[in-house]
Design a protein around this motif. Structure first.
Motif, mmCIF file in Angstrom:
data_model
loop_
_atom_site.group_PDB
_atom_site.id
_atom_site.type_symbol
_atom_site.label_atom_id
_atom_site.label_comp_id
_atom_site.label_asym_id
_atom_site.label_seq_id
_atom_site.Cartn_x
_atom_site.Cartn_y
_atom_site.Cartn_z
ATOM 1 N N PRO A 145 -6.030 -6.781 -3.725
ATOM 2 C CA PRO A 145 -5.142 -7.329 -2.817
ATOM 3 C C PRO A 145 -3.618 -7.032 -2.150
ATOM 4 O O PRO A 145 -3.283 -5.702 -2.579
ATOM 5 C CB PRO A 145 -4.204 -8.496 -3.801
ATOM 6 C CG PRO A 145 -4.318 -7.509 -5.368
ATOM 7 C CD PRO A 145 -5.783 -6.254 -4.922
ATOM 8 N N ALA A 146 -3.713 -7.217 -1.230
ATOM 9 C CA ALA A 146 -1.850 -6.378 0.177
ATOM 10 C C ALA A 146 -0.988 -6.271 -1.641
ATOM 11 O O ALA A 146 -0.412 -7.372 -1.788
ATOM 12 C CB ALA A 146 -1.827 -6.668 0.738
ATOM 13 N N THR A 147 -0.568 -5.561 -1.947
ATOM 14 C CA THR A 147 0.675 -5.805 -3.278
ATOM 15 C C THR A 147 2.031 -6.030 -2.491
ATOM 16 O O THR A 147 2.602 -5.172 -1.592
ATOM 17 C CB THR A 147 0.645 -4.465 -3.682
ATOM 18 O OG1 THR A 147 1.393 -4.036 -5.273
ATOM 19 C CG2 THR A 147 0.951 -3.242 -3.707
ATOM 20 N N GLU A 148 3.503 -6.484 -3.201
ATOM 21 C CA GLU A 148 3.908 -6.354 -2.758
ATOM 22 C C GLU A 148 5.113 -4.923 -2.954
ATOM 23 O O GLU A 148 5.850 -4.568 -2.121
ATOM 24 C CB GLU A 148 4.740 -7.023 -3.727
ATOM 25 C CG GLU A 148 6.405 -7.567 -3.482
ATOM 26 C CD GLU A 148 7.003 -8.966 -4.410
ATOM 27 O OE1 GLU A 148 7.484 -7.990 -5.665
ATOM 28 O OE2 GLU A 148 6.920 -9.842 -4.722
ATOM 29 N N VAL B 186 0.772 0.798 -16.316
ATOM 30 C CA VAL B 186 0.675 -1.224 -16.294
ATOM 31 C C VAL B 186 3.050 -1.542 -15.542
ATOM 32 O O VAL B 186 2.922 -0.868 -16.092
ATOM 33 C CB VAL B 186 0.826 -1.449 -17.411
ATOM 34 C CG1 VAL B 186 1.428 -2.524 -17.358
ATOM 35 C CG2 VAL B 186 -0.623 -1.108 -18.071
ATOM 36 N N PRO B 187 2.396 -2.275 -14.715
ATOM 37 C CA PRO B 187 4.506 -2.192 -14.178
ATOM 38 C C PRO B 187 4.565 -3.128 -14.889
ATOM 39 O O PRO B 187 4.289 -3.661 -14.986
ATOM 40 C CB PRO B 187 4.035 -2.476 -12.554
ATOM 41 C CG PRO B 187 2.531 -3.508 -13.543
ATOM 42 C CD PRO B 187 1.656 -2.424 -13.914
ATOM 43 N N GLU B 188 6.013 -2.891 -15.409
ATOM 44 C CA GLU B 188 6.823 -3.677 -16.282
ATOM 45 C C GLU B 188 7.404 -5.128 -15.872
ATOM 46 O O GLU B 188 7.692 -6.245 -15.386
ATOM 47 C CB GLU B 188 7.815 -2.969 -16.888
ATOM 48 C CG GLU B 188 8.049 -2.119 -17.965
ATOM 49 C CD GLU B 188 8.862 -1.505 -18.742
ATOM 50 O OE1 GLU B 188 10.223 -2.453 -18.461
ATOM 51 O OE2 GLU B 188 8.503 -0.838 -19.771
ATOM 52 N N ALA B 189 7.378 -4.929 -14.196
ATOM 53 C CA ALA B 189 8.349 -5.435 -13.473
ATOM 54 C C ALA B 189 6.677 -6.793 -13.283
ATOM 55 O O ALA B 189 6.955 -7.884 -12.382
ATOM 56 C CB ALA B 189 8.198 -5.114 -11.981
ATOM 57 N N PRO C 221 15.744 0.569 -11.367
ATOM 58 C CA PRO C 221 14.779 1.719 -11.890
ATOM 59 C C PRO C 221 13.140 1.012 -11.663
ATOM 60 O O PRO C 221 13.600 -0.237 -11.932
ATOM 61 C CB PRO C 221 14.171 2.734 -13.250
ATOM 62 C CG PRO C 221 16.133 2.223 -13.606
ATOM 63 C CD PRO C 221 16.579 0.741 -12.747
ATOM 64 N N ALA C 222 12.499 1.912 -11.433
ATOM 65 C CA ALA C 222 10.838 0.939 -11.603
ATOM 66 C C ALA C 222 9.839 1.918 -12.783
ATOM 67 O O ALA C 222 10.736 3.336 -12.643
ATOM 68 C CB ALA C 222 9.645 1.533 -10.539
ATOM 69 N N ALA D 38 5.896 -0.004 -7.961
ATOM 70 C CA ALA D 38 6.536 -1.545 -8.528
ATOM 71 C C ALA D 38 5.940 -2.117 -8.466
ATOM 72 O O ALA D 38 6.012 -2.068 -10.165
ATOM 73 C CB ALA D 38 7.376 -1.124 -8.494
ATOM 74 N N THR D 39 4.791 -2.444 -8.561
ATOM 75 C CA THR D 39 4.030 -3.957 -9.200
ATOM 76 C C THR D 39 3.133 -3.770 -8.650
ATOM 77 O O THR D 39 2.106 -5.115 -8.113
ATOM 78 C CB THR D 39 4.403 -5.292 -8.670
ATOM 79 O OG1 THR D 39 4.649 -5.295 -6.789
ATOM 80 C CG2 THR D 39 6.000 -6.217 -8.081
ATOM 81 N N THR D 40 2.310 -2.567 -8.954
ATOM 82 C CA THR D 40 0.928 -1.874 -9.048
ATOM 83 C C THR D 40 0.118 -1.550 -10.430
ATOM 84 O O THR D 40 0.673 -0.590 -10.576
ATOM 85 C CB THR D 40 0.709 -1.343 -7.354
ATOM 86 O OG1 THR D 40 1.550 -2.024 -6.764
ATOM 87 C CG2 THR D 40 -0.978 -0.516 -7.385
ATOM 88 N N PRO D 41 -0.736 -1.477 -10.733
ATOM 89 C CA PRO D 41 -1.222 -1.604 -11.633
ATOM 90 C C PRO D 41 -2.091 0.004 -10.838
ATOM 91 O O PRO D 41 -2.613 0.096 -10.046
ATOM 92 C CB PRO D 41 -1.852 -1.479 -12.635
ATOM 93 C CG PRO D 41 -2.200 -2.887 -11.651
ATOM 94 C CD PRO D 41 -1.042 -3.089 -10.254
ATOM 95 N N PHE D 42 -1.825 1.276 -11.382
ATOM 96 C CA PHE D 42 -2.674 2.793 -11.737
ATOM 97 C C PHE D 42 -3.825 3.067 -13.075
ATOM 98 O O PHE D 42 -2.949 2.750 -14.086
ATOM 99 C CB PHE D 42 -1.989 3.127 -10.754
ATOM 100 C CG PHE D 42 -0.895 3.434 -9.864
ATOM 101 C CD1 PHE D 42 -1.843 3.469 -8.305
ATOM 102 C CD2 PHE D 42 0.204 2.499 -10.192
ATOM 103 C CE1 PHE D 42 -0.961 3.589 -7.520
ATOM 104 C CE2 PHE D 42 1.018 2.079 -8.471
ATOM 105 C CZ PHE D 42 0.051 2.040 -7.599
ATOM 106 N N TYR D 43 -4.955 3.646 -12.126
ATOM 107 C CA TYR D 43 -6.064 3.859 -13.187
ATOM 108 C C TYR D 43 -6.535 5.466 -12.989
ATOM 109 O O TYR D 43 -6.646 5.808 -12.195
ATOM 110 C CB TYR D 43 -7.311 3.404 -12.866
ATOM 111 C CG TYR D 43 -6.109 1.490 -13.278
ATOM 112 C CD1 TYR D 43 -7.438 1.098 -14.371
ATOM 113 C CD2 TYR D 43 -5.925 0.987 -12.200
ATOM 114 C CE1 TYR D 43 -6.798 -1.111 -14.711
ATOM 115 C CE2 TYR D 43 -6.036 -0.450 -11.705
ATOM 116 C CZ TYR D 43 -5.785 -1.488 -13.253
ATOM 117 O OH TYR D 43 -5.411 -2.601 -13.145
#
Length: 327
Positions: free
Chosen positions: A167-170, A200-203, A233-234, A173-178
């Motif tokens: 999906p197109a992320t906001e 995992v984004p805390e936001a 902070p992010a 800072a609202t994106t998970p990374f693997y």
């Protein structure tokens, strides 16, 4: 300090060169820039490991003391001028790379995309799938060419679906990374446990709204994360997914079941813009650059990434960047 367990897969100079040429010819790379993840922005921050992580590994940056980090957030598309979303609500592949300052004075580096599966399990498969994306005379990709590749490499389907379904992320800072690849943790008694990691984004995860799609420019993520970090902070939590007996550690196309044990391993806090963006652009975030206490698996793509990153750095260091810069 890099530390590996057992025989490290090595790839020929010809394979590295063919991978570089495939990216240069078919993904829109620009001289002077990285061959992948060319548009990015650097921040400073800290990483603090949890006691649970310290019990699993002797790695310096997992002993509970906050360590300084350099974090680069990026768009993975070959061209630095590419948009941050494919079309409408479809997103693009992004990256989060971290350079940990170790108490001993050296550094460790990791790099993770925002996809949970990868479509190539070997160097030759990476070259093949990159070449299959080449565009025709009208500048458009040939779907039949990619389908032809997939027909002979069915295991690539989960990775391709992961890319197509982004999906197109906001925000970054609202994106998970693997982390995708398997590694091994080594504790004080020499016990080894295989794991994969994710940020995992805390936001929370958030995508753009339909009204945002009409208003946002093609490139918006760097501006957004700069403004966000100016306010607060992010933050991402580092989560380890622990392997069960029989889980493959040498094939990045085969992810483990979701019911595997997880361990919250730490917290990454990005709190200010890096003062020297050129310095960050010169860094290589080699995913095999880990200290004792963490060992790369024998996943061939993991080690191929290391060789390709080094060659990408060598080439771009000898080139002049265009005068006009991306966002």
């Amino acid at each position: 300090m890099t530390h590996t367990y057992g025989a490290t897969p090595r790839h020929s100079a010809d394979q590295v060169d063919r991978a570089m040429r495939a990216m240069e010819d078919h993904t829109g790379t620009v001289p002077g820039h990285r061959r992948a993840h060319p548009r990015g922005i650097g921040f400073r921050g800290t990483f603090t490991a949890t006691p649970e992580a310290a019990a699993l590994t002797i790695a310096e940056h997992f002993q509970g003391r906050a360590v300084d980090t350099v974090v680069r957030l990026s768009n993975a598309t070959g061209s630095p001028y590419a948009p941050d979303r494919a079309a409408g609500s479809r997103g693009a592949v992004l990256g989060l790379a971290v350079r940990f300052a170790l108490p001993s004075g050296s550094h460790a580096t990791w790099g993770a995309p925002n996809i949970s599966a990868f479509p190539a399990g070997t160097a030759e498969e990476f070259i093949g799938i990159t070449t299959a994306q080449r565009r025709g005379r009208r500048g458009l990709p040939n779907p039949g060419r990619l389908l032809g590749y997939v027909a002979g490499h069915r295991h690539a389907i989960p990775g391709l679906k992961a890319i197509a379904g982004l999906p197109a992320t906001e925000s970054f800072a609202t994106t998970p990374f693997y982390g995708l690849h398997a590694y091994h943790l080594v504790d004080a008694e020499g016990r080894r446990r295989a794991f994969r990691y994710r940020w995992v984004p805390e936001a929370g995860e958030a995508t753009i709204r339909s009204e945002d799609d009409r208003l946002l420019p093609p490139q918006y993520l760097i501006s957004e994360i700069k403004q966000r970090v100016e306010r607060a902070p992010a933050v991402w939590r580092l989560v380890f997914q622990m392997a069960a007996p029989g889980d493959p550690t040498d094939d990045v196309t085969r992810q483990w079941p979701d019911d595997r044990e997880t361990v919250t391993a730490g917290r990454l806090v990005v709190d200010r813009l890096h003062e020297d963006q050129e310095h960050v652009e010169g860094l290589v975030f080699d995913p095999t650059n880990v200290p004792p206490g963490i060992e790369p698996s024998n996943d061939p793509v993991l080690h191929f990434r290391s060789q390709v990153y080094a060659e990408s750095h060598r080439r771009r260091s000898q080139e002049d960047k265009p005068r006009l810069k991306p966002e």
